[in-house]
Scaffold this active site. Structure first.
Site, PDB file in Angstrom:
ATOM      1  N   SER A 123       0.810  -1.227   0.000  1.00  0.00           N
ATOM      2  CA  SER A 123       0.000   0.000   0.000  1.00  0.00           C
ATOM      3  C   SER A 123       0.841   1.275   0.000  1.00  0.00           C
ATOM      4  O   SER A 123       1.925   1.329   0.597  1.00  0.00           O
ATOM      5  CB  SER A 123      -0.869  -0.027   1.257  1.00  0.00           C
ATOM      6  OG  SER A 123      -1.394   1.230   1.520  1.00  0.00           O
ATOM      7  N   GLU A 125       0.201   3.603   1.775  1.00  0.00           N
ATOM      8  CA  GLU A 125       0.286   4.028   3.179  1.00  0.00           C
ATOM      9  C   GLU A 125       1.690   3.775   3.745  1.00  0.00           C
ATOM     10  O   GLU A 125       2.047   4.332   4.773  1.00  0.00           O
ATOM     11  CB  GLU A 125      -0.753   3.291   4.028  1.00  0.00           C
ATOM     12  CG  GLU A 125      -2.172   3.758   3.813  1.00  0.00           C
ATOM     13  CD  GLU A 125      -2.455   5.169   4.325  1.00  0.00           C
ATOM     14  OE1 GLU A 125      -1.977   5.524   5.413  1.00  0.00           O
ATOM     15  OE2 GLU A 125      -3.137   5.926   3.617  1.00  0.00           O
ATOM     16  N   TYR A 147      -1.481   0.306  10.619  1.00  0.00           N
ATOM     17  CA  TYR A 147      -1.744  -0.359   9.337  1.00  0.00           C
ATOM     18  C   TYR A 147      -0.543  -0.195   8.404  1.00  0.00           C
ATOM     19  O   TYR A 147      -0.065  -1.170   7.812  1.00  0.00           O
ATOM     20  CB  TYR A 147      -3.008   0.242   8.701  1.00  0.00           C
ATOM     21  CG  TYR A 147      -3.221  -0.152   7.250  1.00  0.00           C
ATOM     22  CD1 TYR A 147      -3.815  -1.359   6.911  1.00  0.00           C
ATOM     23  CD2 TYR A 147      -2.831   0.696   6.205  1.00  0.00           C
ATOM     24  CE1 TYR A 147      -4.024  -1.723   5.583  1.00  0.00           C
ATOM     25  CE2 TYR A 147      -3.040   0.343   4.870  1.00  0.00           C
ATOM     26  CZ  TYR A 147      -3.627  -0.859   4.568  1.00  0.00           C
ATOM     27  OH  TYR A 147      -3.823  -1.218   3.253  1.00  0.00           O
TER      28      TYR A 147
HETATM   29  P1  NDP Z   1     -11.215  -4.898   1.895  1.00  0.00           P
HETATM   30  O1  NDP Z   1     -11.091  -4.372   3.286  1.00  0.00           O
HETATM   31  O2  NDP Z   1     -12.402  -4.523   1.086  1.00  0.00           O
HETATM   32  O3  NDP Z   1     -11.176  -6.506   1.956  1.00  0.00           O
HETATM   33  C1  NDP Z   1     -10.400  -7.181   2.901  1.00  0.00           C
HETATM   34  C2  NDP Z   1     -10.677  -8.669   2.792  1.00  0.00           C
HETATM   35  O4  NDP Z   1      -9.856  -9.350   3.747  1.00  0.00           O
HETATM   36  C3  NDP Z   1     -12.120  -9.084   3.078  1.00  0.00           C
HETATM   37  O5  NDP Z   1     -12.499 -10.064   2.144  1.00  0.00           O
HETATM   38  C4  NDP Z   1     -12.017  -9.689   4.469  1.00  0.00           C
HETATM   39  O6  NDP Z   1     -12.973 -10.693   4.718  1.00  0.00           O
HETATM   40  C5  NDP Z   1     -10.637 -10.332   4.391  1.00  0.00           C
HETATM   41  N1  NDP Z   1     -10.087 -10.632   5.710  1.00  0.00           N
HETATM   42  C6  NDP Z   1      -9.886  -9.763   6.732  1.00  0.00           C
HETATM   43  N2  NDP Z   1      -9.353 -10.401   7.767  1.00  0.00           N
HETATM   44  C7  NDP Z   1      -9.220 -11.701   7.419  1.00  0.00           C
HETATM   45  C8  NDP Z   1      -8.743 -12.869   8.086  1.00  0.00           C
HETATM   46  N3  NDP Z   1      -8.308 -12.824   9.337  1.00  0.00           N
HETATM   47  N4  NDP Z   1      -8.744 -14.034   7.404  1.00  0.00           N
HETATM   48  C9  NDP Z   1      -9.201 -14.114   6.138  1.00  0.00           C
HETATM   49  N5  NDP Z   1      -9.671 -13.045   5.462  1.00  0.00           N
HETATM   50  C10 NDP Z   1      -9.687 -11.864   6.106  1.00  0.00           C
HETATM   51  O7  NDP Z   1      -9.871  -4.502   1.122  1.00  0.00           O
HETATM   52  P2  NDP Z   1      -9.665  -4.081  -0.430  1.00  0.00           P
HETATM   53  O8  NDP Z   1     -10.305  -5.075  -1.299  1.00  0.00           O
HETATM   54  O9  NDP Z   1      -9.971  -2.643  -0.579  1.00  0.00           O
HETATM   55  O10 NDP Z   1      -8.077  -4.197  -0.544  1.00  0.00           O
HETATM   56  C11 NDP Z   1      -7.455  -5.451  -0.826  1.00  0.00           C
HETATM   57  C12 NDP Z   1      -6.050  -5.434  -0.250  1.00  0.00           C
HETATM   58  O11 NDP Z   1      -5.311  -4.360  -0.824  1.00  0.00           O
HETATM   59  C13 NDP Z   1      -5.986  -5.230   1.267  1.00  0.00           C
HETATM   60  O12 NDP Z   1      -4.903  -5.993   1.754  1.00  0.00           O
HETATM   61  C14 NDP Z   1      -5.677  -3.756   1.413  1.00  0.00           C
HETATM   62  O13 NDP Z   1      -5.016  -3.484   2.623  1.00  0.00           O
HETATM   63  C15 NDP Z   1      -4.785  -3.533   0.208  1.00  0.00           C
HETATM   64  N6  NDP Z   1      -4.771  -2.188  -0.317  1.00  0.00           N
HETATM   65  C16 NDP Z   1      -5.964  -1.579  -0.623  1.00  0.00           C
HETATM   66  C17 NDP Z   1      -5.968  -0.310  -1.148  1.00  0.00           C
HETATM   67  C18 NDP Z   1      -7.253   0.349  -1.509  1.00  0.00           C
HETATM   68  O14 NDP Z   1      -7.227   1.566  -1.762  1.00  0.00           O
HETATM   69  N7  NDP Z   1      -8.362  -0.360  -1.601  1.00  0.00           N
HETATM   70  C19 NDP Z   1      -4.702   0.430  -1.385  1.00  0.00           C
HETATM   71  C20 NDP Z   1      -3.523  -0.360  -1.122  1.00  0.00           C
HETATM   72  C21 NDP Z   1      -3.568  -1.608  -0.596  1.00  0.00           C
HETATM   73  P3  NDP Z   1     -14.358 -10.463   5.509  1.00  0.00           P
HETATM   74  O15 NDP Z   1     -15.396 -10.255   4.438  1.00  0.00           O
HETATM   75  O16 NDP Z   1     -14.511 -11.725   6.253  1.00  0.00           O
HETATM   76  O17 NDP Z   1     -14.174  -9.267   6.390  1.00  0.00           O
HETATM   77  P1  GDP Z   2      -6.826   5.748   3.660  1.00  0.00           P
HETATM   78  O1  GDP Z   2      -6.094   6.650   2.730  1.00  0.00           O
HETATM   79  O2  GDP Z   2      -6.536   4.305   3.440  1.00  0.00           O
HETATM   80  O3  GDP Z   2      -6.714   6.129   5.082  1.00  0.00           O
HETATM   81  O4  GDP Z   2      -8.376   5.851   3.197  1.00  0.00           O
HETATM   82  P2  GDP Z   2      -9.640   6.584   3.842  1.00  0.00           P
HETATM   83  O5  GDP Z   2     -10.667   6.643   2.775  1.00  0.00           O
HETATM   84  O6  GDP Z   2     -10.036   5.957   5.133  1.00  0.00           O
HETATM   85  O7  GDP Z   2      -9.123   8.066   4.158  1.00  0.00           O
HETATM   86  C1  GDP Z   2      -8.630   8.935   3.165  1.00  0.00           C
HETATM   87  C2  GDP Z   2      -8.390  10.309   3.772  1.00  0.00           C
HETATM   88  O8  GDP Z   2      -9.648  10.912   4.080  1.00  0.00           O
HETATM   89  C3  GDP Z   2      -7.596  10.284   5.086  1.00  0.00           C
HETATM   90  O9  GDP Z   2      -6.637  11.319   5.045  1.00  0.00           O
HETATM   91  C4  GDP Z   2      -8.644  10.577   6.145  1.00  0.00           C
HETATM   92  O10 GDP Z   2      -8.137  11.234   7.305  1.00  0.00           O
HETATM   93  C5  GDP Z   2      -9.562  11.513   5.370  1.00  0.00           C
HETATM   94  N1  GDP Z   2     -10.906  11.612   5.952  1.00  0.00           N
HETATM   95  C6  GDP Z   2     -11.544  12.765   6.273  1.00  0.00           C
HETATM   96  N2  GDP Z   2     -12.735  12.499   6.817  1.00  0.00           N
HETATM   97  C7  GDP Z   2     -12.862  11.144   6.850  1.00  0.00           C
HETATM   98  C8  GDP Z   2     -13.902  10.282   7.310  1.00  0.00           C
HETATM   99  O11 GDP Z   2     -14.933  10.695   7.813  1.00  0.00           O
HETATM  100  N3  GDP Z   2     -13.689   8.935   7.147  1.00  0.00           N
HETATM  101  C9  GDP Z   2     -12.549   8.451   6.587  1.00  0.00           C
HETATM  102  N4  GDP Z   2     -12.405   7.131   6.430  1.00  0.00           N
HETATM  103  N5  GDP Z   2     -11.542   9.250   6.178  1.00  0.00           N
HETATM  104  C10 GDP Z   2     -11.705  10.584   6.297  1.00  0.00           C
END
Ligand code: NDP
Ligand code: GDP
Length: 322
Positions: A123, A125, A147
């Site tokens: 990520s 992040e 995270y």
């Molecule tokens: P989501 O949070 O939407 O999905 C996370 C998934 O992980 C869910 O299917 C969840 O299952 C599963 N999960 C969580 N804990 C466990 C566990 N203990 N065992 C098995 N499965 C588990 O994430 P995204 O699809 O948005 O992102 C996919 C990956 O990419 C993540 O690793 C995220 O950190 C990373 N990422 C995402 C970005 C983004 O902007 N979306 C940016 C950069 C990286 P359940 O339904 O059971 O909760």
């Molecule tokens: P992140 O980049 O993975 O932390 O994705 P988020 O969507 O959670 O947050 C993106 C940015 O939006 C971060 O800088 C947050 O601090 C900002 N933000 C401002 N208000 C909110 C809020 O109400 N919820 C979330 N999730 N983020 C917020």
């Protein structure tokens, strides 16, 4: 027929990746953890085209069994505790899932079949308090949340298994990517859902934290193609995936209200709500994906404006049908 195991198949990216792999003729397995109420909303439409296996990132044996039973050519590790804000509330659990979970899957691959190719969902992040703009593969990491710290661990353990055991393991450093399937707690989906509800008269306030942070927001459906491309190369490597353009939370809000024809958006928004502020913020992310473009031939297809419109329209439809 190639086969792939996707962890995190019920999340945002999992279903887009599954759709892509199915269209390429893969047999797709998805790892799901046991929940009292299964969370299948995002995979309903492909339920009969995939095979689900039970397993949890916390349970080594279940991961090893999932890999033994599916015998995949490729493993995509998308599962994680992925919400930055929650990582301060549950830092230890975030480390167990998001950091050590990666080692557990790599161990399962190493012991079952080290020829399996591996993708790790890293990520932006990890860049956190950025030391260089735009951020690229060589930019120093300075994570700002439990995270982000856990993802740095996941990134380096992926590199370490590549170097130690010659496993084809890639780390995709993906900048924020969104879609109508994004979890409701993330700022983009929170905004588009609220905008849809406000325009339908179902809600009158949108409470947010800071409107200043900037993110490089792309579309999840575009980004999963990059994951697949990484595993099709001669050599395992790490890539930044981003649009190269960033926008503030405020710009996202303005653009979303524009889709429903509301110009006096300030009337509805309460900013800087303490409960949505973070102990340490990531102010500014923008990625340089030129390596991915050069080596993988990947570039994003969806613009910021198109993304916001797609998400608002999907939320409008959902809210109208409720
Ligand atoms: P989501 O949070 O939407 O999905 C996370 C998934 O992980 C869910 O299917 C969840 O299952 C599963 N999960 C969580 N804990 C466990 C566990 N203990 N065992 C098995 N499965 C588990 O994430 P995204 O699809 O948005 O992102 C996919 C990956 O990419 C993540 O690793 C995220 O950190 C990373 N990422 C995402 C970005 C983004 O902007 N979306 C940016 C950069 C990286 P359940 O339904 O059971 O909760
Ligand atoms: P992140 O980049 O993975 O932390 O994705 P988020 O969507 O959670 O947050 C993106 C940015 O939006 C971060 O800088 C947050 O601090 C900002 N933000 C401002 N208000 C909110 C809020 O109400 N919820 C979330 N999730 N983020 C917020």
């Amino acid at each position: 027929m190639k086969s792939a195991l996707i962890t995190g198949i019920t999340g945002q990216d999992g279903p887009y990746l599954a759709e892509l792999l199915i269209s390429k003729g893969y047999k797709v397995y998805g790892l799901v953890r046991r929940l009292s109420t299964p969370n299948m909303e995002n995979i309903q439409h492909i339920y009969d085209k995939i095979e689900l296996l039970s397993g949890d990132l916390l349970d080594q044996g279940s991961l090893t069994d999932a890999i033994k039973n599916s015998k995949p050519d490729e493993v995509y590790n998308l599962a994680a505790q992925s919400f930055v804000k929650a990582s301060w509330d549950q830092p230890v659990l975030t480390g167990e899932f998001t950091a050590l979970g990666v080692t557990r899957i790599l161990e399962a691959i190493r012991t079952v079949d080290p020829k399996i190719k591996f993708y790790q969902a890293s990520s932006s992040e990890m860049f956190g308090k950025v030391t260089e703009t735009p951020q690229k593969e060589t930019t120093r990491f300075h994570p700002r949340s439990p995270y982000g710290v856990a993802k740095v661990y996941g990134h380096y353990i992926t590199l370490n298994y590549r170097e130690s055991y010659n496993i084809f393991a890639c780390s995709g450093i993906l900048f924020n990517h969104e879609s109508p399937r994004r979890g409701i707690e993330f700022v983009t989906r929170k905004i588009t859902n609220a905008v849809a509800r406000i325009s339908l008269g179902k809600q009158n306030k949108l409470e947010l934290g800071s409107l200043e942070p900037k993110r490089d927001w792309g579309f999840s459906g575009d980004y999963v193609e990059a994951m697949w491309l990484m595993l099709q190369q001669e050599k395992a490597d790490d890539y930044v995936i981003a649009t190269g353009e960033n926008h503030s939370v405020k710009e996202f809000v303005q653009e979303a209200f524009k889709v429903v024809g509301i110009s006096d958006w300030e009337k509805y928004v309460v900013a800087n709500e303490p409960k949505h502020m973070r102990p340490a913020e990531v102010d500014y992310l923008i990625g340089d994906a030129s390596k991915a473009q050069k080596v993988l031939g990947w570039k994003p297809k969806t613009s910021f404006k198109e993304l916001v419109e797609m998400m608002v329209k999907a939320d409008l439809e959902r809210e109208q049908n409720k």
